[in-house]
Design a protein around this motif. Structure first.
Motif, mmCIF file in Angstrom:
data_model
loop_
_atom_site.group_PDB
_atom_site.id
_atom_site.type_symbol
_atom_site.label_atom_id
_atom_site.label_comp_id
_atom_site.label_asym_id
_atom_site.label_seq_id
_atom_site.Cartn_x
_atom_site.Cartn_y
_atom_site.Cartn_z
ATOM 1 N N SER A 152 -4.662 40.272 -26.035
ATOM 2 C CA SER A 152 -3.302 40.669 -26.398
ATOM 3 C C SER A 152 -2.264 39.710 -25.853
ATOM 4 N N ASN A 153 -2.436 39.269 -24.616
ATOM 5 C CA ASN A 153 -1.453 38.347 -24.033
ATOM 6 C C ASN A 153 -1.451 37.016 -24.763
ATOM 7 N N VAL A 154 -2.665 36.570 -25.153
ATOM 8 C CA VAL A 154 -2.778 35.284 -25.836
ATOM 9 C C VAL A 154 -2.036 35.313 -27.168
ATOM 10 N N VAL A 155 -2.259 36.385 -27.963
ATOM 11 C CA VAL A 155 -1.686 36.424 -29.300
ATOM 12 C C VAL A 155 -0.196 36.742 -29.251
ATOM 13 N N GLN A 156 0.158 37.799 -28.533
ATOM 14 C CA GLN A 156 1.525 38.282 -28.602
ATOM 15 C C GLN A 156 2.526 37.294 -28.000
ATOM 16 N N SER A 157 2.096 36.518 -27.007
ATOM 17 C CA SER A 157 3.039 35.617 -26.362
ATOM 18 C C SER A 157 3.343 34.391 -27.214
ATOM 19 N N HIS A 158 2.615 34.219 -28.315
ATOM 20 C CA HIS A 158 2.799 33.022 -29.124
ATOM 21 C C HIS A 158 3.208 33.362 -30.561
ATOM 22 N N THR A 159 3.876 34.490 -30.743
ATOM 23 C CA THR A 159 4.385 34.840 -32.065
ATOM 24 C C THR A 159 5.905 34.886 -32.030
ATOM 25 N N ALA A 160 6.506 34.663 -33.194
ATOM 26 C CA ALA A 160 7.969 34.678 -33.281
ATOM 27 C C ALA A 160 8.377 35.194 -34.644
ATOM 28 N N ILE A 161 9.454 35.973 -34.689
ATOM 29 C CA ILE A 161 10.032 36.427 -35.948
ATOM 30 C C ILE A 161 11.120 35.434 -36.339
ATOM 31 N N ILE A 162 10.999 34.887 -37.548
ATOM 32 C CA ILE A 162 11.921 33.857 -38.016
ATOM 33 C C ILE A 162 12.937 34.507 -38.960
ATOM 34 N N GLU A 163 14.203 34.405 -38.616
ATOM 35 C CA GLU A 163 15.243 35.026 -39.449
ATOM 36 C C GLU A 163 15.994 34.025 -40.316
ATOM 37 N N ARG A 164 16.029 32.769 -39.880
ATOM 38 C CA ARG A 164 16.731 31.735 -40.653
ATOM 39 C C ARG A 164 15.900 30.460 -40.657
ATOM 40 N N LEU A 165 16.023 29.696 -41.744
ATOM 41 C CA LEU A 165 15.316 28.426 -41.852
ATOM 42 C C LEU A 165 16.249 27.352 -42.382
ATOM 43 N N PRO A 166 16.183 26.133 -41.846
ATOM 44 C CA PRO A 166 16.983 25.038 -42.386
ATOM 45 C C PRO A 166 16.706 24.843 -43.873
ATOM 46 N N GLY A 167 17.766 24.686 -44.640
ATOM 47 C CA GLY A 167 17.632 24.482 -46.075
ATOM 48 C C GLY A 167 17.805 25.748 -46.884
ATOM 49 N N PHE A 168 17.761 26.916 -46.208
ATOM 50 C CA PHE A 168 17.958 28.177 -46.910
ATOM 51 C C PHE A 168 19.254 28.816 -46.437
ATOM 52 N N ALA A 169 20.106 29.162 -47.373
ATOM 53 C CA ALA A 169 21.421 29.709 -47.023
ATOM 54 C C ALA A 169 21.295 31.170 -46.598
ATOM 55 N N GLY A 170 21.759 31.481 -45.405
ATOM 56 C CA GLY A 170 21.781 32.861 -44.936
ATOM 57 C C GLY A 170 20.472 33.297 -44.308
ATOM 58 N N ASP A 171 20.388 34.603 -44.019
ATOM 59 C CA ASP A 171 19.189 35.169 -43.422
ATOM 60 C C ASP A 171 18.089 35.297 -44.464
ATOM 61 N N LEU A 172 16.846 35.171 -44.024
ATOM 62 C CA LEU A 172 15.709 35.363 -44.921
ATOM 63 C C LEU A 172 15.643 36.829 -45.338
ATOM 64 N N PRO A 173 15.496 37.099 -46.618
ATOM 65 C CA PRO A 173 15.454 38.497 -47.087
ATOM 66 C C PRO A 173 14.055 39.101 -47.024
ATOM 67 N N PHE A 174 13.211 38.571 -46.172
ATOM 68 C CA PHE A 174 11.859 39.089 -45.975
ATOM 69 C C PHE A 174 11.480 38.824 -44.520
ATOM 70 N N LYS A 175 10.459 39.503 -44.042
ATOM 71 C CA LYS A 175 10.027 39.327 -42.663
ATOM 72 C C LYS A 175 9.006 38.209 -42.562
ATOM 73 N N LEU A 176 9.360 37.165 -41.801
ATOM 74 C CA LEU A 176 8.482 36.017 -41.573
ATOM 75 C C LEU A 176 8.148 35.934 -40.091
ATOM 76 N N GLU A 177 6.867 35.888 -39.805
ATOM 77 C CA GLU A 177 6.383 35.709 -38.431
ATOM 78 C C GLU A 177 5.515 34.464 -38.385
ATOM 79 N N THR A 178 5.650 33.666 -37.349
ATOM 80 C CA THR A 178 4.763 32.523 -37.146
ATOM 81 C C THR A 178 4.136 32.636 -35.772
ATOM 82 N N GLY A 179 3.048 31.927 -35.579
ATOM 83 C CA GLY A 179 2.417 31.975 -34.271
ATOM 84 C C GLY A 179 1.127 31.189 -34.221
ATOM 85 N N TYR A 180 0.569 31.133 -33.020
ATOM 86 C CA TYR A 180 -0.723 30.502 -32.776
ATOM 87 C C TYR A 180 -1.697 31.553 -32.276
ATOM 88 N N VAL A 181 -2.949 31.428 -32.676
ATOM 89 C CA VAL A 181 -4.022 32.255 -32.137
ATOM 90 C C VAL A 181 -5.133 31.319 -31.672
#
Length: 464
Positions: A13-42
């Motif tokens: 649990s510590n390995v996975v959870q400590s390396h995830t992030a919720i992404i709300e904005r991305l360069p090149g896209f205007a405004g907040d993302l209208p969907f839930k995006l999570e990135t991370g390493y396992v």
């Protein structure tokens, strides 16, 4: 919670959870993302030396009810970001509003995330933003990569237990046709052995899949004949002189070599991925004698950056330029929470993997799975010369399944979108094969509307 699951939770649990992030904005896209995006390493493998990077996008419809897809892009070595941006993800490049070093993003109206939760995984190690902490760990093959992907999925689901009850499908395209059935068998056998967490595995989906490279490539000649790229006379002569084997050619068989030289002249200027689109000279000249069997992945998109734009035809490959510019931007890497120093440069497809293809034919896995309570969807763009549909249909027929429905058209908005046939094995396993009319390699990039309709209907157990 099962007492068997608790130790696994405590371990990772510590390995996975400590390396995830919720992404709300991305360069090149205007405004907040209208969907839930999570990135991370396992971390997977011995001492978690392999760190697999993923993008997870929740379904835009009903995350708790919709299927969970694990998506693998082909290659081996092609990034999940390519599948996300160019095929089935919710974002795509806005070419009309992009220029130079400023790519713009827009929403994809035909994203599969409209009806499914999708994990886009950078695998095998060395693909996309995935990396290893030792040089030895960069060495991989089909079976080890499949095992690492299974380990990734187990750990990801432990960290995301709310998705354990969602219908699970292992999916991918192109070279993933080799890996996906291996992973499906790993998951199925793991469930049978009571390995935690138990997964709600329903089946698998493959697009334009590699199954046995030699046979897939050989099928380019019958396909070329069917599509009038090779004449009747040349096809019959080649089939007779080469005894039906166009890859393992006896070097003393002069008649066969002469025929294949003529086949090369017919096919070498055809774009493998979609026979109706322009062939682009973005690669170094191939000095091998026979060019009809060239690799779908020979293109090196970086080579075209220095090419003058005037006097060159539009080519689909040029669209991929924006992914290099965007994914290598430091602001994008920071937004995606890419670890600093782990990858010098992102490539859409990494051709320098230390990778061994140790599964030369994945049909044996399909044959094993066909005896289980699973469902499969196999689709092919019918204008794909790289992995022709005729070869895919050939190995499906070799499974000796029972046909439930004959070859027939299916429709989107009143137009023929493709042709499908359904097979079964004792009414436990069912396999749907379909073509995507006008689709290339791979089909959703060329026919996004039709492919979304296809997957939506199939997930819902509706006829295509």
């Amino acid at each position: 919670m099962s007492h068997l699951l608790l130790p696994l939770l405590l371990l990772i649990s510590n390995v996975v959870q400590s390396h995830t992030a919720i992404i709300e904005r991305l360069p090149g896209f205007a405004g907040d993302l209208p969907f839930k995006l999570e990135t991370g390493y396992v971390g997977v493998g011995e001492l978690e030396e392999v760190q697999l990077f993923y993008y997870f996008i929740e379904s835009e419809r009903s995350p708790k009810d919709d299927p969970l897809m694990l998506w693998l892009t082909g290659g081996p070595g092609c990034s999940a970001l390519s599948g996300l941006l160019f095929e089935i993800g919710p974002l795509q490049f806005d070419y009309s509003n992009s220029s130079g070093n400023r790519p713009s993003l827009k929403l994809n109206p035909y994203s599969w995330t409209k009806i499914a939760n999708i994990i886009f995984l950078d695998a095998p190690v060395g693909t996309g933003f995935s990396y290893a902490t030792t040089w030895r760990a960069y060495e991989s093959n089909d079976t080890s990569s499949a095992a690492q992907t299974y380990e990734f999925l187990r750990k990801w689901l432990v960290a995301h237990p709310e998705f354990l009850t969602n219908p699970l499908y292992i999916t991918g395209d192109s070279y993933s046709g080799v890996l996906v059935p291996i992973i499906v068998q790993e998951v199925y056998d793991g469930n049978e052995a009571g390995r935690e967490p138990l997964m709600n595995l329903k089946g698998y989906v493959l697009g334009n899949p590699v199954t046995c490279e030699e046979k897939d490539i050989s099928q380019r000649i019958p396909y070329g004949h069917k599509t009038a790229l090779i004449s009747d006379e040349l096809y019959e002569s080649t089939k007779a002189d080469c005894n039906g084997d166009y890859v393992n050619v006896d070097p003393t068989n002069g008649a066969c070599l002469t025929d294949l030289e003529m086949v090369s002249k017919c096919l070498e200027k055809i774009y493998l991925a979609q026979i109706l689109e322009p062939m682009c000279n973005v690669i170094s000249p191939n000095h091998t004698r026979l060019k009809w069997s060239r690799s779908i992945l020979e293109e090196n998109i970086i080579d075209i950056i220095a090419m003058p734009q005037q006097s060159r035809p539009w080519c689909r490959s040029y669209n991929y330029l924006y992914s290099y510019i965007w994914a290598n931007d430091l602001n994008v890497r920071e937004a995606l929470h890419i670890r600093e120093g782990t990858k010098k440069e992102w490539n859409r497809c990494n051709f320098s993997l230390s990778y061994t293809k140790d599964v030369l034919n994945s049909v044996v896995y399909h044959r094993y799975l066909s005896k289980k309570s699973l469902r499969a969807l196999i689709y092919s763009g019918d204008h794909d010369l790289a992995i022709p549909y005729v070869g895919t249909l050939d190995w499906i027929r070799s499974l000796n399944l029972t046909s439930l429905a004959s070859w027939s058209p299916w429709f989107v908005e009143g137009q023929v979108a493709g042709y499908s046939i359904v097979y079964t094995e004792n009414h436990r396993y069912d396999l749907t094969f379909t073509t995507i009319k006008g689709g290339g390699h791979t089909a959703p990039e060329y026919k996004p509307k039709e492919c979304l309709a296809m997957i939506d209907r199939w997930f819902s157990y509706y006829p295509l």
